[in-house]
Motif scaffolding. Sequence first.
Motif, PDB file in Angstrom:
ATOM      1  N   ALA A 104     -36.310 -17.141 -25.637  1.00 50.29           N
ATOM      2  CA  ALA A 104     -36.367 -16.610 -24.271  1.00 50.29           C
ATOM      3  C   ALA A 104     -35.523 -15.341 -24.150  1.00 50.29           C
ATOM      4  O   ALA A 104     -34.555 -15.138 -24.885  1.00 50.29           O
ATOM      5  N   TRP A 105     -35.899 -14.493 -23.182  1.00 53.22           N
ATOM      6  CA  TRP A 105     -35.114 -13.294 -22.888  1.00 53.22           C
ATOM      7  C   TRP A 105     -33.822 -13.686 -22.176  1.00 53.22           C
ATOM      8  O   TRP A 105     -33.828 -14.525 -21.266  1.00 53.22           O
ATOM      9  N   ILE A 106     -32.705 -13.067 -22.591  1.00 60.41           N
ATOM     10  CA  ILE A 106     -31.418 -13.320 -21.949  1.00 60.41           C
ATOM     11  C   ILE A 106     -30.689 -11.998 -21.750  1.00 60.41           C
ATOM     12  O   ILE A 106     -31.000 -10.993 -22.377  1.00 60.41           O
ATOM     13  N   ASP A 107     -29.710 -12.006 -20.838  1.00 59.98           N
ATOM     14  CA  ASP A 107     -28.852 -10.841 -20.650  1.00 59.98           C
ATOM     15  C   ASP A 107     -27.398 -11.303 -20.621  1.00 59.98           C
ATOM     16  O   ASP A 107     -27.092 -12.440 -21.030  1.00 59.98           O
ATOM     17  N   GLU A 108     -26.506 -10.454 -20.122  1.00 61.73           N
ATOM     18  CA  GLU A 108     -25.072 -10.760 -20.169  1.00 61.73           C
ATOM     19  C   GLU A 108     -24.682 -11.945 -19.292  1.00 61.73           C
ATOM     20  O   GLU A 108     -23.565 -12.468 -19.422  1.00 61.73           O
ATOM     21  N   GLY A 171     -42.522 -17.184 -34.357  1.00 59.65           N
ATOM     22  CA  GLY A 171     -41.819 -17.013 -33.089  1.00 59.65           C
ATOM     23  C   GLY A 171     -40.393 -16.544 -33.193  1.00 59.65           C
ATOM     24  O   GLY A 171     -39.750 -16.283 -32.179  1.00 59.65           O
ATOM     25  N   GLN A 172     -39.844 -16.422 -34.411  1.00 61.26           N
ATOM     26  CA  GLN A 172     -38.432 -16.028 -34.569  1.00 61.26           C
ATOM     27  C   GLN A 172     -38.283 -14.529 -34.338  1.00 61.26           C
ATOM     28  O   GLN A 172     -38.997 -13.723 -34.923  1.00 61.26           O
ATOM     29  N   MET A 173     -37.324 -14.151 -33.480  1.00 65.46           N
ATOM     30  CA  MET A 173     -37.107 -12.752 -33.134  1.00 65.46           C
ATOM     31  C   MET A 173     -35.639 -12.374 -33.322  1.00 65.46           C
ATOM     32  O   MET A 173     -34.744 -13.198 -33.105  1.00 65.46           O
ATOM     33  N   VAL A 200     -25.339  -4.516 -26.785  1.00 66.94           N
ATOM     34  CA  VAL A 200     -25.698  -3.267 -27.465  1.00 66.94           C
ATOM     35  C   VAL A 200     -26.760  -3.619 -28.504  1.00 66.94           C
ATOM     36  O   VAL A 200     -26.463  -3.965 -29.648  1.00 66.94           O
ATOM     37  N   VAL A 201     -28.005  -3.565 -28.041  1.00 63.41           N
ATOM     38  CA  VAL A 201     -29.153  -3.980 -28.850  1.00 63.41           C
ATOM     39  C   VAL A 201     -30.301  -3.016 -28.601  1.00 63.41           C
ATOM     40  O   VAL A 201     -30.305  -2.263 -27.625  1.00 63.41           O
ATOM     41  N   ASP A 202     -31.300  -3.067 -29.474  1.00 62.06           N
ATOM     42  CA  ASP A 202     -32.472  -2.210 -29.309  1.00 62.06           C
ATOM     43  C   ASP A 202     -33.397  -2.762 -28.230  1.00 62.06           C
ATOM     44  O   ASP A 202     -33.155  -3.826 -27.653  1.00 62.06           O
ATOM     45  N   ASP A 203     -34.449  -1.999 -27.949  1.00 64.17           N
ATOM     46  CA  ASP A 203     -35.386  -2.382 -26.889  1.00 64.17           C
ATOM     47  C   ASP A 203     -36.407  -3.418 -27.330  1.00 64.17           C
ATOM     48  O   ASP A 203     -37.073  -4.005 -26.489  1.00 64.17           O
ATOM     49  N   GLU A 204     -36.538  -3.603 -28.647  1.00 70.05           N
ATOM     50  CA  GLU A 204     -37.689  -4.348 -29.162  1.00 70.05           C
ATOM     51  C   GLU A 204     -37.274  -5.407 -30.174  1.00 70.05           C
ATOM     52  O   GLU A 204     -37.247  -5.147 -31.383  1.00 70.05           O
ATOM     53  N   ASN A 247     -32.617 -18.205 -32.072  1.00 66.41           N
ATOM     54  CA  ASN A 247     -33.792 -17.392 -31.777  1.00 66.41           C
ATOM     55  C   ASN A 247     -33.680 -16.917 -30.333  1.00 66.41           C
ATOM     56  O   ASN A 247     -33.637 -17.743 -29.410  1.00 66.41           O
ATOM     57  N   ARG A 248     -33.580 -15.616 -30.123  1.00 71.41           N
ATOM     58  CA  ARG A 248     -33.403 -15.095 -28.764  1.00 71.41           C
ATOM     59  C   ARG A 248     -33.912 -13.665 -28.686  1.00 71.41           C
ATOM     60  O   ARG A 248     -33.990 -12.954 -29.692  1.00 71.41           O
ATOM     61  N   ARG A 249     -34.243 -13.242 -27.481  1.00 67.70           N
ATOM     62  CA  ARG A 249     -34.550 -11.853 -27.170  1.00 67.70           C
ATOM     63  C   ARG A 249     -33.494 -11.383 -26.171  1.00 67.70           C
ATOM     64  O   ARG A 249     -33.355 -11.963 -25.097  1.00 67.70           O
ATOM     65  N   VAL A 250     -32.773 -10.340 -26.518  1.00 63.92           N
ATOM     66  CA  VAL A 250     -31.622  -9.918 -25.717  1.00 63.92           C
ATOM     67  C   VAL A 250     -31.930  -8.615 -24.992  1.00 63.92           C
ATOM     68  O   VAL A 250     -32.367  -7.634 -25.614  1.00 63.92           O
ATOM     69  N   ARG A 251     -31.669  -8.595 -23.700  1.00 64.83           N
ATOM     70  CA  ARG A 251     -31.909  -7.404 -22.884  1.00 64.83           C
ATOM     71  C   ARG A 251     -30.715  -6.455 -22.937  1.00 64.83           C
ATOM     72  O   ARG A 251     -29.566  -6.881 -23.108  1.00 64.83           O
ATOM     73  N   ASN A 252     -30.997  -5.149 -22.746  1.00 67.66           N
ATOM     74  CA  ASN A 252     -29.946  -4.129 -22.803  1.00 67.66           C
ATOM     75  C   ASN A 252     -29.902  -3.254 -21.553  1.00 67.66           C
ATOM     76  O   ASN A 252     -29.387  -2.125 -21.595  1.00 67.66           O
ATOM     77  N   ALA A 253     -30.418  -3.745 -20.424  1.00 65.12           N
ATOM     78  CA  ALA A 253     -30.484  -2.924 -19.212  1.00 65.12           C
ATOM     79  C   ALA A 253     -29.103  -2.451 -18.765  1.00 65.12           C
ATOM     80  O   ALA A 253     -28.947  -1.324 -18.286  1.00 65.12           O
ATOM     81  N   ARG A 254     -28.081  -3.292 -18.910  1.00 64.50           N
ATOM     82  CA  ARG A 254     -26.733  -2.901 -18.483  1.00 64.50           C
ATOM     83  C   ARG A 254     -26.209  -1.733 -19.300  1.00 64.50           C
ATOM     84  O   ARG A 254     -25.439  -0.905 -18.795  1.00 64.50           O
ATOM     85  N   LEU A 255     -26.602  -1.656 -20.549  1.00 62.48           N
ATOM     86  CA  LEU A 255     -26.187  -0.547 -21.412  1.00 62.48           C
ATOM     87  C   LEU A 255     -26.570   0.791 -20.790  1.00 62.48           C
ATOM     88  O   LEU A 255     -25.778   1.737 -20.757  1.00 62.48           O
TER      89      LEU A 255
END
Length: 287
Positions: A104-108, A171-173, A200-204, A247-255
């Motif tokens: 799942a997508w997660i953030d800070e 499914g592993q990201m 501090v991660v990439d967009d994809e 296994n996770r997808r990490v958001r970087n919007a705060r960056l």
Amino acid sequence: MTTLICLGYGFCARGYAALFAGHFSRVLGTSRQGAGAQGPVELLAPDSPGLAAAISGEAAVLASAAPGEAGDPFLPALAGALERGSGPIVYLSTIGVYGDSAGAWIDESAPLAAAKPRASRRIEAEAAWRALGARAGRPVAILRLGGIYGPGRNALVDVADGSARCIERDGQMFNRIHVDDIARTIDAAFRLGFDGVVNVVDDEPSPACAPVRHAARLLGRPEPVAVPFAQAAPAMSAMALSFWADNRRVRNARLRRELGVDLAFPSYREGLDALFAQGEGSAGTRD
């Protein structure tokens, strides 16, 4: 600030100094090998009296050494000096502190749910640096990094020297980040006196094999044969297995929003393309 102090002078600290040492009149870094010089950086032993004296003054502090079983390697000896000093602190951590989100997508705002000992020590170290900043009235930026790559440390070099592996798990990201984008984030955190946590991660986020295959195409080499995770796992080290446990997808919007950093390398493709153009993957490019 006229002084930069790097507590741990590894890959990320060297990358930052290579781009931004000119922002400071003096740059110090710690080295287990003792005193010396590496380009513009003065290297000191971690227990050097000169290090404690410098930390007690006004300085930007970049802490990048991983905690061991006894905890953070610098805080026990240098906490007093850090509390007497002034200036922003940046602590380099890892997105591993989040543990597994089942893709799942997660953030800070995600809970720090990591159960592995190495990640748990990171959580404790983050808290200790934040507590020190609160006591000293110093801003502490916690930068949680994705998988780090850059010159000498990338899939191009792995493919070229035959060490690249392509392990597939449905499914592993994984998130990644180029060391130059880490450096630009560190500089923004120092400049703004940022206090808080940023991913501090990439967009994809992408599968483990994706950068390996892209590197092989750039080099005109055959792609490594894909191996199912279940087949590869029995031969993996405990550290490697811990890498695959989450296994996770990490958001970087705060960056972007709070530090104003637009990534130069928003995915592994742009990063590897640039490294290939610089000659990575040719003989002698491993760091």
